[in-house]
Design an enzyme around this catalytic site. Structure first.
Site, short mmCIF file in Angstrom:
data_model
loop_
_atom_site.label_atom_id
_atom_site.label_comp_id
_atom_site.label_asym_id
_atom_site.label_seq_id
_atom_site.Cartn_x
_atom_site.Cartn_y
_atom_site.Cartn_z
N ARG A 128 -20.55 -10.99 -0.39
CA ARG A 128 -20.40 -12.62 0.54
C ARG A 128 -21.20 -13.79 0.19
NH1 ARG A 128 -14.27 -11.40 1.52
NH2 ARG A 128 -13.37 -10.57 -0.37
N LYS A 187 2.66 0.46 -9.55
CA LYS A 187 3.81 -0.24 -10.35
C LYS A 187 4.19 -1.29 -10.98
CE LYS A 187 6.15 0.56 -5.45
NZ LYS A 187 7.00 -0.12 -4.23
P1 AMP Z 1 -2.75 -1.43 -7.67
O1 AMP Z 1 -3.61 -1.92 -6.27
O2 AMP Z 1 -1.56 -1.98 -7.98
O3 AMP Z 1 -4.07 -1.54 -8.21
O4 AMP Z 1 -2.09 0.41 -7.34
C1 AMP Z 1 -3.06 1.14 -6.86
C2 AMP Z 1 -2.87 2.32 -6.22
O5 AMP Z 1 -2.26 3.05 -7.02
C3 AMP Z 1 -3.70 3.33 -5.64
O6 AMP Z 1 -3.16 2.97 -4.57
C4 AMP Z 1 -3.38 4.73 -6.82
O7 AMP Z 1 -3.78 5.25 -5.79
C5 AMP Z 1 -2.06 4.64 -7.39
N1 AMP Z 1 -1.49 5.29 -7.94
C6 AMP Z 1 -2.09 5.40 -9.33
N2 AMP Z 1 -1.30 6.38 -10.05
C7 AMP Z 1 -0.53 6.65 -9.42
C8 AMP Z 1 0.12 7.98 -9.39
N3 AMP Z 1 0.02 8.54 -10.04
N4 AMP Z 1 0.93 8.14 -8.10
C9 AMP Z 1 1.10 7.24 -7.24
N5 AMP Z 1 0.69 6.55 -7.34
C10 AMP Z 1 -1.01 6.21 -7.61
#
Ligand code: AMP
Length: 396
Positions: A35, A198
Site C-alpha cells: 500500500r 453466496k
Molecule cells: P466471496 O468472498 O463471496 O468471494 O467468497 C469466497 C469464498 O467462497 C472462498 O472462501 C471460497 O472457499 C468459497 N467458495 C467457493 N466455492 C465454494 C463452494 N463450492 N462451496 C463452498 N464455498 C465455496
C-alpha cells in the site's frame, strides 16, 4: 476526471489521504509495504514539482482513542525507505503541533501525520474536524481507494474546504479508470465471472451488471442455489434455499436483457468439506446426499474457457471453488490461466473485490491480468453501481 497531472505543486503543500493501513508484526515492523508502494507515484509527482507532501491515513481500529500500538510512527521508517526521502512524523493529525509541523515543511519534504482514527470524529465524518485537517495543506489529493466508499472526514468531508484545489491521486484515478472500462466503455463482448460463496452477498452486483455485460459466468458456491432452483439435486452443497426465487428471477432478467448465463455443468464433489475428502466428478444437477460440490469440473472448465477466450473485456470477482484447499483450487487456477491467455490476446481484465484478489495473489496472476483492484469493499460497492462518496467529493 480531476487528475494530478492538471496540477503543478511548486511551493504547494499537498494534503494527501493515503491508505497506509498496513500489517505490522509483533515488533511493529511493516510486513507488507504494497500500500505504501501504491501511493509512491503520487507523492513523487508532488515532490518533483517542487511541493511538499503531508500524508494522512488510518491504521487499524483505535476507535477514537490514542493507542500506541496503532501509531503511524511505526511505519515512518518504511515510508522513508519506499519514498526515498527521510519522512518527518508529527504526533497528531490536527491542532497546533500538526499545523506547526505542516507550516515548517519545505519543498521536497514529506510529513506523516498521526493516526486519523485516534479521533472518533474521523469516522463520523465530522465537519469541524475535517476543517482542522484542511488547515494543513493548500491542495487536497485523495489517493486512498480502499476507503473511498466511506464518508469519513479525511476521505470525503475535507474535500469541500478545497474548492478548485482538489484531485485524485494516480492510484485512485487508476481504480476509477478500471471500473469505467468494465462498466461503461469496455470493448464487447463484455464478460463478468462471478464466484464466491453466496448469492446473497453478490445479488446487487449481479443485478447491476446484467445491464452492462454480454456474458455472465456464475461459479463457486453460488452455483447450487441456481441449480436447485431449476430442479437439480445438489446434495450437501452450499445452497441458500431462501434465495431460489431470486436466482430464477436473475435468470429471467438475464434472458430478457440478452445476457448469456454460463453455469457449471459438472463439479468436483467431495464427501466432506475437508482437504483430504474423497472426491469424484459429478453432474452439477445430480449430486447425491453425502456429497458436495467444491470446485468446477472438467466439462465446465472447457465451457468457461471458450467464453473467456471470446471476451474482450473481463471482470472477475470471486473464486469458482474452495481455492483455500489445494484439492479444490484447480478450477480457480484454470480460470486465472484462461484470463491470462485472453489478456495476452488483447482483452482487458479487471480482478476486484474481496477474495478474488487473495486468490489472484496466491496463484501469481497479479502480473498477468490488466488490473487488480486495491480496495475490496470500495470495488464491490462500485460494481453494485453506487457512487462512492470519496470520489463524488472530488468531482463536486
Ligand atoms: P466471496 O468472498 O463471496 O468471494 O467468497 C469466497 C469464498 O467462497 C472462498 O472462501 C471460497 O472457499 C468459497 N467458495 C467457493 N466455492 C465454494 C463452494 N463450492 N462451496 C463452498 N464455498 C465455496
Amino acid at each position: 476526471m480531476k487528475v494530478l497531472d492538471d496540477h503543478n505543486f511548486e511551493n504547494k503543500k499537498a494534503l494527501i489521504r493515503v491508505d497506509f493501513n498496513v500489517p505490522l508484526n509483533e515488533k511493529f515492523e511493516v510486513t507488507d509495504a504494497n500500500r505504501i508502494e501504491a501511493a509512491k507515484p503520487t507523492i513523487i509527482k508532488v515532490l518533483e514539482d517542487g511541493g511538499s507532501a503531508i500524508l494522512m491515513s488510518h491504521l487499524g481500529r483505535p476507535d477514537g482513542k490514542r493507542n500506541p500500538d496503532l501509531s503511524l510512527k511505526h511505519i515512518c521508517a518504511k515510508v522513508s525507505e519506499v519514498i526515498g526521502v527521510s519522512v518527518k512524523f508529527v504526533e497528531d493529525c490536527i491542532g497546533e503541533k500538526a499545523e506547526k509541523a505542516a507550516q515548517e515543511l519545505k519543498s521536497g519534504e514529506v510529513l506523516l501525520l498521526e493516526n486519523l482514527r485516534y479521533y472518533s470524529e474521523e469516522e463520523k465524518g465530522d465537519e469541524a474536524f475535517a476543517e482542522k485537517l484542511s488547515k494543513l495543506g493548500d491542495v487536497y489529493i485523495n489517493d486512498a481507494f480502499g476507503t473511498a466508499h466511506r464518508a469519513h472526514a479525511s476521505t470525503t468531508i475535507v474535500a469541500k474546504f478545497f474548492p478548485g484545489a482538489k484531485c485524485f491521486g494516480y492510484l485512485l484515478a487508476k481504480e476509477i479508470d478500471a471500473i469505467e472500462k468494465v462498466m461503461q466503455t469496455g470493448e464487447k463482448p463484455v464478460l463478468a465471472i462471478l464466484g464466491g460463496a453466496k448469492v446473497s452477498s453478490k445479488i446487487t452486483i449481479i443485478e447491476n451488471i446484467l445491464d452492462k455485460v454480454d456474458d455472465l459466468i456464475i461459479g463457486g458456491g453460488m452455483t447450487y442455489t441456481f441449480v436447485k432452483a431449476q430442479g437439480g439435486s445438489v446434495g450437501d452443497s452450499i445452497c441458500e434455499d431462501d434465495k431460489m426465487d431470486l436466482a430464477m428471477d436473475i435468470l429471467k432478467q438475464a434472458k430478457e436483457k440478452g445476457v448469456n448465463v454460463h453455469l457449471p455443468v459438472d463439479v468436483i464433489a467431495a464427501d466432506d468439506f475437508s482437504p483430504n475428502a474423497k472426491t469424484k466428478v459429478l453432474d452439477v444437477d445430480n449430486i447425491p446426499n453425502g456429497w458436495q460440490g467444491l470446485d468446477a469440473g472438467p466439462k465446465t472448465l472447457e465451457n468457461f474457457k471458450k467464453v473467456i477466450l471470446g471476451a474482450k473485456t473481463i471482470l472477475w470477482n470471486g473464486p469458482v471453488g474452495v481455492f483455500e484447499m489445494d484439492a479444490f483450487a484447480k478450477g480457480t487456477i484454470a480460470v486465472g490461466n484462461f484470463i491470462d491467455e485472453a489478456t495476452r490476446n488483447g482483452a482487458y481484465s479487471l480482478v476486484g473485490g474481496g477474495d478474488s484478489v487473495a486468490a489472484v495473489k496466491q496463484f501469481g496472476f497479479e502480473e498477468k491480468v490488466s488490473y487488480v483492484s486495491t480496495g475490496g469493499g470500495a470495488m464491490l460497492e462500485s460494481l453494485e453501481g453506487r457512487t462512492l462518496p470519496g470520489i463524488a467529493a472530488i468531482n463536486e
